[in-house]
Design a protein around this motif. Structure first.
Motif, PDB file in Angstrom:
ATOM      1  N   GLU A  24      21.283  34.582  45.038  1.00  0.00           N
ATOM      2  CA  GLU A  24      20.456  35.278  46.032  1.00  0.00           C
ATOM      3  C   GLU A  24      19.122  34.527  46.132  1.00  0.00           C
ATOM      4  OE1 GLU A  24      19.949  39.378  45.171  1.00  0.00           O
ATOM      5  OE2 GLU A  24      22.093  39.828  45.049  1.00  0.00           O
ATOM      6  N   ILE A  25      18.968  33.771  47.205  1.00  0.00           N
ATOM      7  CA  ILE A  25      17.753  32.974  47.394  1.00  0.00           C
ATOM      8  C   ILE A  25      17.076  33.408  48.698  1.00  0.00           C
ATOM      9  CG2 ILE A  25      16.811  30.662  47.746  1.00  0.00           C
ATOM     10  CD1 ILE A  25      19.036  29.548  46.047  1.00  0.00           C
ATOM     11  N   ASP A  26      15.827  33.798  48.584  1.00  0.00           N
ATOM     12  CA  ASP A  26      15.049  34.207  49.745  1.00  0.00           C
ATOM     13  C   ASP A  26      13.661  33.573  49.638  1.00  0.00           C
ATOM     14  OD1 ASP A  26      14.017  35.391  51.976  1.00  0.00           O
ATOM     15  OD2 ASP A  26      13.769  37.373  51.078  1.00  0.00           O
ATOM     16  N   GLY A  53      24.213  35.338  37.398  1.00  0.00           N
ATOM     17  CA  GLY A  53      23.449  35.563  38.610  1.00  0.00           C
ATOM     18  C   GLY A  53      22.174  34.742  38.659  1.00  0.00           C
ATOM     19  N   SER A  96      18.629  34.426  41.035  1.00  0.00           N
ATOM     20  CA  SER A  96      17.810  35.013  42.094  1.00  0.00           C
ATOM     21  C   SER A  96      16.519  34.228  42.212  1.00  0.00           C
ATOM     22  CB  SER A  96      17.502  36.485  41.774  1.00  0.00           C
ATOM     23  OG  SER A  96      16.501  36.996  42.635  1.00  0.00           O
ATOM     24  N   ARG A 133      12.933  34.302  44.698  1.00  0.00           N
ATOM     25  CA  ARG A 133      12.242  35.015  45.776  1.00  0.00           C
ATOM     26  C   ARG A 133      10.731  34.884  45.569  1.00  0.00           C
ATOM     27  NH1 ARG A 133      13.148  38.611  41.726  1.00  0.00           N
ATOM     28  NH2 ARG A 133      11.634  40.303  41.406  1.00  0.00           N
ATOM     29  N   THR A 171      18.400  38.662  30.926  1.00  0.00           N
ATOM     30  CA  THR A 171      17.742  38.020  32.068  1.00  0.00           C
ATOM     31  C   THR A 171      16.574  37.157  31.599  1.00  0.00           C
ATOM     32  OG1 THR A 171      18.317  39.848  33.557  1.00  0.00           O
ATOM     33  CG2 THR A 171      16.519  38.389  34.247  1.00  0.00           C
ATOM     34  N   GLU A 208      13.361  35.141  33.183  1.00  0.00           N
ATOM     35  CA  GLU A 208      12.576  35.168  34.420  1.00  0.00           C
ATOM     36  C   GLU A 208      11.445  34.163  34.354  1.00  0.00           C
ATOM     37  OE1 GLU A 208      11.349  38.897  36.724  1.00  0.00           O
ATOM     38  OE2 GLU A 208       9.455  38.236  35.812  1.00  0.00           O
TER      39      GLU A 208
END
Length: 376
Positions: A254-256, A290, A292, A294, A365, A367
């Motif tokens: 999920e890349i935004d 996963g 991510s 953003r 996770t 981060e």
């Protein structure tokens, strides 16, 4: 005359230590002799790798010398190693190893015999330590007599020599293997080429990790070259594609990132590659990893998550230390020297950011968070 033999007793009480590793490189059988030598029990040995029984220097030497030899020819003889006992003392041994393969040439198990070599290695160690003590004394005298500029010059020369002297021949071997792979080879020849090519790639990663560690310790941190990056998403997707293809595992992405970010894209890609590699090695194989990426407020946030057993609290505080390897209850085979998370943390610091970890029974996770402003 009774010739009946209790083979289990012969195995357990042999005058040498025995280890049997599975196809993942994990210990599945160990004899009583070795347990006594190390003062360890089955629960402390089963599921570990041979590397986990070696000191840090021994791991480097084993990974770069003997592991490739074992993969290529299926055996090695009289390899000098030190194994670490419960009380952290070292036991000098000579190791013999042989692999058993199936009809397709895939490794089924590895059998290792360890013989105590205390007297022989004591003489070698005393000679080495005497030479090392002399070298240290000479080095200390030279250091005291040199100016700071000379120290800086030697540091730069050391890194340059290490980079050129190791990277260039490894690259040459890799190029030769690519040329050879295009030739008409037997199936055995193709397998050997693939093994060498894999070893070359692994050596390249080890060299890069050691160089990064050396630069970080001797130069005050990793060097980065930041610019306004408009295609960071493409860099991240390329890293995902490479790791997904190599591992055969599913990675949910999920890349935004709707706006450019002021980063060193290559270093951020390295950070993400290290985190994904760690997740693929330690995460549950039946659950996807996963990724991510953003922007939230004024921060770039990239996180990597995986399912599986949670990281013990006593381990979390040491995860980003160099050469530290946390255990893997699933018993999967990991490679490398335990530098990936440390280097990822240094890359985060170089960007003025942080790398943190949270772990629960649901997921683990990592981060990475950094300010996106160009002034940082």
């Amino acid at each position: 005359m009774d010739h009946d033999i209790d083979f289990r007793d012969l195995f357990d009480n042999a005058p040498c230590g025995y280890l049997v590793l599975n196809d993942k490189g994990r210990i599945v059988l160990v004899n009583e002799t070795l347990r006594i030598w190390l003062d360890l029990v089955d629960d402390e040995l089963l599921g570990k790798r041979l590397l986990d029984l070696l000191p840090v220097a021994g791991r480097v030497f084993y990974e770069t010398h003997f592991a490739p030899l074992l993969r290529m020819q299926g055996f090695f003889h009289e390899v000098a190693l030190d194994v670490v006992r419960r009380d952290a003392t070292r036991l000098p041994v000579l190791a013999n190893a042989t692999q058993r393969v199936d009809a397709d040439g895939e490794v089924v198990e590895t059998r290792i015999a360890l013989f105590q070599a205390t007297s022989r290695r004591k003489y070698e160690r005393e000679l080495f330590e005497a030479n090392e003590a002399g070298d240290r004394a000479r080095s200390e005298i030279e250091t005291l007599n040199k100016a700071l500029t000379e120290t800086g010059r030697l540091r730069d020369e050391f890194i340059a020599i290490l980079g050129h002297d190791l990277r260039n021949p490894v690259a040459a071997i890799g190029g030769g293997m690519r040329i050879l792979s295009k030739e008409d080879l037997s199936s055995r020849g193709q397998q050997v080429v693939r093994l060498i090519d894999g070893s070359v790639a692994r050596m390249g990663r080890l060299i890069d990790d050691v160089l990064d560690l050396t630069r970080g310790r001797m130069g005050g941190g990793l060097t980065i070259s930041r610019k306004v990056e408009e295609e960071l998403s493409l860099h991240l997707k390329q890293v995902v594609a490479e790791l997904s293809t190599g591992s055969g595992r599913r990675i949910d992405v999920e890349i935004d990132l709707p706006e450019p970010v002021f980063v060193d894209a290559g270093r951020v890609g390295q950070l993400v590659s290290n985190l994904l590699g760690n997740a693929l090695s330690h995460g549950a194989e039946d659950k996807p990893v996963g990724l991510s990426a953003r922007v939230a407020g004024h921060d770039l946030i990239i996180s990597v998550s995986n399912g599986g057993d949670p990281i013990p609290p006593e381990t979390i505080g040491r995860l980003f230390q160099p050469f530290f390897r946390g255990g893997d209850a699933a018993g999967r085979h990991e490679q490398g020297l335990g530098l990936g998370l440390h280097i990822a943390s240094e890359i985060a610091k170089a960007h003025g950011g942080t790398l943190s970890v949270s772990s629960s029974a649901e997921k683990t996770t990592f981060e990475f968070r950094m300010p996106i402003g160009a002034e940082n």
